[in-house]
Design an enzyme around this catalytic site. Sequence first.
Site, PDB file in Angstrom:
ATOM      1  N   THR A  55      32.609  35.650  32.424  1.00  0.00           N
ATOM      2  CA  THR A  55      32.321  34.277  32.846  1.00  0.00           C
ATOM      3  C   THR A  55      31.011  34.212  33.623  1.00  0.00           C
ATOM      4  O   THR A  55      30.198  33.312  33.419  1.00  0.00           O
ATOM      5  CB  THR A  55      33.501  33.740  33.691  1.00  0.00           C
ATOM      6  OG1 THR A  55      34.694  33.907  32.930  1.00  0.00           O
ATOM      7  CG2 THR A  55      33.323  32.281  34.036  1.00  0.00           C
ATOM      8  N   LYS A  82      31.461  39.730  55.831  1.00  0.00           N
ATOM      9  CA  LYS A  82      31.433  39.731  57.301  1.00  0.00           C
ATOM     10  C   LYS A  82      32.265  38.572  57.858  1.00  0.00           C
ATOM     11  O   LYS A  82      32.214  38.276  59.048  1.00  0.00           O
ATOM     12  CB  LYS A  82      29.988  39.586  57.791  1.00  0.00           C
ATOM     13  CG  LYS A  82      29.065  40.712  57.376  1.00  0.00           C
ATOM     14  CD  LYS A  82      27.670  40.453  57.910  1.00  0.00           C
ATOM     15  CE  LYS A  82      26.691  41.503  57.416  1.00  0.00           C
ATOM     16  NZ  LYS A  82      25.295  41.066  57.620  1.00  0.00           N
ATOM     17  N   HIS A 134      40.763  26.843  34.821  1.00  0.00           N
ATOM     18  CA  HIS A 134      39.575  27.529  34.302  1.00  0.00           C
ATOM     19  C   HIS A 134      39.079  26.676  33.122  1.00  0.00           C
ATOM     20  O   HIS A 134      39.201  27.064  31.959  1.00  0.00           O
ATOM     21  CB  HIS A 134      39.984  28.931  33.845  1.00  0.00           C
ATOM     22  CG  HIS A 134      38.846  29.868  33.592  1.00  0.00           C
ATOM     23  ND1 HIS A 134      37.525  29.478  33.600  1.00  0.00           N
ATOM     24  CD2 HIS A 134      38.839  31.198  33.300  1.00  0.00           C
ATOM     25  CE1 HIS A 134      36.763  30.521  33.325  1.00  0.00           C
ATOM     26  NE2 HIS A 134      37.532  31.577  33.151  1.00  0.00           N
TER      27      HIS A 134
HETATM   28  C1  NCD Z   1      40.270  35.055  32.643  1.00  0.00           C
HETATM   29  C2  NCD Z   1      40.172  34.692  34.095  1.00  0.00           C
HETATM   30  O1  NCD Z   1      39.404  35.282  34.847  1.00  0.00           O
HETATM   31  O2  NCD Z   1      40.870  33.761  34.458  1.00  0.00           O
HETATM   32  N1  NCD Z   1      39.194  35.759  32.142  1.00  0.00           N
HETATM   33  C3  NCD Z   1      38.028  35.145  31.840  1.00  0.00           C
HETATM   34  O3  NCD Z   1      37.585  34.216  32.500  1.00  0.00           O
HETATM   35  N2  NCD Z   1      37.396  35.562  30.740  1.00  0.00           N
HETATM   36  C4  NCD Z   1      41.547  35.650  32.286  1.00  0.00           C
HETATM   37  C5  NCD Z   1      41.996  36.885  32.975  1.00  0.00           C
HETATM   38  O4  NCD Z   1      41.430  37.325  33.966  1.00  0.00           O
HETATM   39  O5  NCD Z   1      42.984  37.430  32.509  1.00  0.00           O
END
Ligand code: NCD
Length: 329
Positions: A55, A82, A134
Amino acid sequence: MKHLLSAADLDRSEAIEILDTAAQMAATQSREIKKLPTLRGRTVVNLFFEDSTRTRISFETAAKRLSADVINFSAKGSSVSKGESLKDTALTLQAMGADAVVIRHQSSGAPHTLAYAGWTSGAVINAGDGTHQHPTQALLDAFTIRRHLVGDSGRADVAGRDLAGLHVAIVGDVLHSRVARSNVQLLHTLGARVTLVAPPTLVPVGVGSWGADVSYHLDEVLTEGRPDAVMMLRVQRERMSMAGGGFFPSPLEYTRGYGLDARRLAALPDHTIVMHPGPMNRGLEISADAADSPRAVIVEQVSNGVAVRMAVLYLLLAGETTNMKAVGE
Ligand code: NCD
C-alpha cells in the site's frame, strides 16, 4: 468528496467514477512515459504508523506518476517512537503544506480524527485503520473484478458498468480484516452478492447487519455457491497474538477447513478468479498451487492498485480544477 475515509462514503456513481478514472489512468501506465503532469506542485504525505509494503509503495508510485511531491513518513525512526502524538505529527506536516495525507494507523478511526479535528487542511485518505476500513483496497479489488468479469477498457461507451449479478466469496480471517469490511460495503454498493466464509471464531459480532451471507463451510460455498471471485484473507497472526490467541486449534486444522488448495481450486467454475490482498501466508490460507495458478489475479491487484490510487488522488486534488485531457484521453 473531500476525503476518502470509508468505502461507505461512496455511492454507486462516485464508486463508478473512481473505477472509470482508474481505467483511464491504467491506460496511461502502459505507455513508455508513465508520468502525467496533473499534480505538479502538490504535496502528498504518506503517513504510515503501521507496517506496509504494497500500500505504501503503491500510493508513493501513484503520487509520483501524477508528478506530486511525496513525503514518506513512517512511525519507526520518527519522533512517534519518542511518544509524539498523532496531533503533533499532523500539525508538523500541516506546517509543511500537505495537500493530501495518506494515513495508515493501528487504531480504527484515526483517519477520521485527522480529517475532522482541524489538524490538517488537506484531503485525508485512509490507507487502512485498525480492523476498520481500507477503502482503496476495496476499490482496487472492484476494479480487478470488473476488468476480468465485466470488462472495461476505460472507454466512455463501456464505462459505468457495475458488478451487478456477481457473487464474491470472502474467505478467512474476517474478524480482523479491514479489507473484508470495506469490500462488503463497496461490493454491495456496486450490486454484487457477498458470502463471508470463516470459522465461527473469526466471524465478527454483529455480522448480521453487514448484509452478506455467512457460511462456515468453504467446500459448500465453492461448489454450490459457484462464486465468480474468491477473495482469500490473510490470517492476521499479529492481531491474534495481541488478543491472546486461541482462534483455531492449529495451522494445519485451519488450512484443512479454510485454505484454498489445488483440490478446492479444481471445484471452481472455469471463469472464477482467485484474489488475495497480500501479504500472503503461503501454505496457510492459500497453497502455492492456488497462489500461482492462472486463475490468480494477485499480482494484477497490485498493479491495479497504482491506477486506482492515481484516480483517487486525481479526483480529490485536481478533480474540480482540471479535466481528463490532462491524462491524454
Ligand atoms: C491488507 C491490510 O494491510 O489491511 N494488506 C494490504 O493492504 N495489501 C491485508 C492484510 O494485511 O492482511
